[in-house]
Design an enzyme around this catalytic site. Structure first.
Site, short mmCIF file in Angstrom:
data_model
loop_
_atom_site.label_atom_id
_atom_site.label_comp_id
_atom_site.label_asym_id
_atom_site.label_seq_id
_atom_site.Cartn_x
_atom_site.Cartn_y
_atom_site.Cartn_z
N ASP A 239 -10.40 -1.62 13.47
CA ASP A 239 -11.15 -2.14 12.36
C ASP A 239 -10.49 -1.40 11.32
O ASP A 239 -10.72 -0.15 10.98
CB ASP A 239 -12.61 -2.43 12.25
CG ASP A 239 -13.25 -3.03 11.17
OD1 ASP A 239 -12.34 -3.18 10.25
OD2 ASP A 239 -14.40 -3.25 11.14
N SER B 290 1.97 -8.59 -1.56
CA SER B 290 2.27 -9.97 -1.58
C SER B 290 2.92 -10.38 -2.88
O SER B 290 2.61 -9.45 -4.01
CB SER B 290 0.91 -10.77 -1.64
OG SER B 290 1.08 -12.14 -1.87
N TYR C 34 -8.15 -12.60 -3.33
CA TYR C 34 -6.82 -12.30 -2.51
C TYR C 34 -5.83 -11.51 -3.57
O TYR C 34 -5.40 -10.37 -3.08
CB TYR C 34 -6.28 -13.20 -1.84
CG TYR C 34 -5.06 -13.09 -1.22
CD1 TYR C 34 -5.08 -12.31 0.44
CD2 TYR C 34 -3.80 -13.23 -1.40
CE1 TYR C 34 -3.75 -12.06 1.12
CE2 TYR C 34 -2.68 -13.06 -0.87
CZ TYR C 34 -2.77 -12.43 0.38
OH TYR C 34 -1.53 -12.36 1.00
N LYS D 102 -4.47 -7.75 -3.22
CA LYS D 102 -2.91 -7.48 -3.07
C LYS D 102 -2.46 -6.54 -4.34
O LYS D 102 -1.55 -5.49 -4.12
CB LYS D 102 -2.11 -8.47 -3.07
CG LYS D 102 -2.48 -9.28 -1.65
CD LYS D 102 -2.11 -8.21 -0.35
CE LYS D 102 -2.08 -8.83 0.91
NZ LYS D 102 -1.85 -7.84 2.23
#
Length: 280
Positions: A63, A142, A155, A159
C-alpha cells in the site's frame, strides 16, 4: 554503476495497466524485479501467468500510502538483489467527477495514492540510493499534471504535485549520484481510461486524437528515461508543449474549453462504442 542490461528494479502498480507492462518488459530484458501492488491476489495471478520465478523476480503486496511499509519493501529488494538500481512509482487511481459532486473521501484518495504514495516511495528509495551512491527514480505523473483538467480536478492536482515534487527532488539528489525522471503521458489505453469512458465529467481526458498504449510508455522509459536520465518526458511531445503553453496562460481555457469539450465528448462516445462492441 551496474550495466543497463542487468539492474535491480522495484515497480509499484504491477497488477494492471502501465505497471504490469513495465514489470513484464523489465523481466523480459533480464532485469531483476520486485513487483508490488495493493491487490495481492491480482499480483499473484500476474506472476503465475507470466511465469515469474525467484531469484530473478520477487513480488509482494504494498500500500503506497503506508509510510511504515515502504522501508520494509526497500529492504526486501536490497536483501534479495544486493542493491536497488531503479524504482518506478507507477501506482495510481482516478475517480472522475466535478468537485461539488464528489465526496471528500474521493479528494483524499487521489492525494493519498497519487501524490503521497509517490512522495513516500521516492523518499524511501532516495535514502537507499544515497547510501549506495547511485540509482534512478522514475515517477509517473500525467499530462494532467502540466495542464489542469476540469472534471478530474483532484486527479489533476495530485499529478501536479507529483511533477513538482519530482523535479525539485531531482535537483536535491543529483549530487548524490541519484537521478529522478518525471514521465507525463497523455491518456493511455488502460483500465483507468476505460473507467472514465462513461463519465461525462471526464470528457477532456479523451481530447487527444490518438490514445497512447502501454507500449508507448514502455518505450519512452526503457529507451529514453533509463539510458539518458532526463528530468522530464512528455508523451507525446507535441501534446506536452501544448499543455505547457496552456498552463502559461490559464485564462485561455475560457475560450478553448467549449469547442475542446464538444470534440472530446464525441471521442469519448466513440471510444465507449468501440469498447462495447469488443465485448459483444
Amino acid at each position: 554503476m551496474p550495466p543497463l542490461a542487468r539492474q535491480a528494479f522495484l515497480i509499484t502498480g504491477c497488477a494492471s495497466g502501465i505497471g504490469r507492462h513495465l514489470a513484464e518488459r523489465a523481466v523480459t530484458a533480464g532485469h531483476q524485479l520486485l513487483a508490488t501492488d495493493l491487490d495481492a491476489a491480482a499480483l499473484a495471478r500476474e506472476a503465475q501467468r507470466l511465469g515469474w520465478r525467484a531469484p530473478q523476480v520477487d513480488h509482494c503486496p504494498l500500500d503506497v500510502r503506508d509510510a511504515n511499509a515502504w522501508p520494509a519493501v526497500i529492504d526486501r529488494a536490497v536483501q534479495t538483489f544486493g542493491r536497488l538500481d531503479v524504482v518506478m512509482n507507477v501506482a495510481g487511481v482516478i475517480q472522475p467527477g466535478y468537485v461539488h459532486e464528489i465526496s471528500p473521501e474521493t479528494v483524499l484518495l487521489h492525494i493519498d495514492v497519487n501524490a503521497r504514495g509517490v512522495m513516500l516511495g521516492t523518499q524511501a528509495a532516495a535514502r537507499q540510493m544515497v547510501r549506495q551512491g547511485h540509482g534512478h527514480i522514475i515517477n509517473i505523473s500525467s499530462m494532467a499534471g502540466i495542464a489542469p483538467i476540469p472534471g478530474i480536478a483532484s486527479y489533476s492536482a495530485s499529478k501536479f504535485a507529483v511533477r513538482g515534487f519530482s523535479l525539485a527532488v531531482a535537483h536535491e539528489l543529483r549530487s548524490h549520484g541519484v537521478s529522478v525522471t518525471c514521465v507525463c503521458p497523455d491518456a493511455v489505453e488502460t483500465p483507468m481510461l476505460d473507467l472514465q469512458m462513461t463519465h461525462e465529467a471526464a470528457a477532456l481526458t479523451f481530447s487527444a486524437k490518438r490514445f497512447l498504449r502501454v507500449e508507448d510508455v514502455g518505450r519512452a522509459i526503457f529507451e529514453r528515461a533509463l539510458p539518458r536520465r532526463p528530468l522530464e518526458i512528455t508523451l507525446p511531445r507535441s501534446r506536452g508543449w501544448l499543455a505547457k503553453l496552456t498552463s502559461l496562460w490559464p485564462a485561455s481555457a475560457r475560450w478553448l474549453l467549449p469547442s475542446l469539450t464538444r470534440d472530446s465528448l464525441k471521442r469519448q462516445a466513440r471510444y465507449r462504442a468501440q469498447k462495447e462492441s469488443q465485448r459483444e
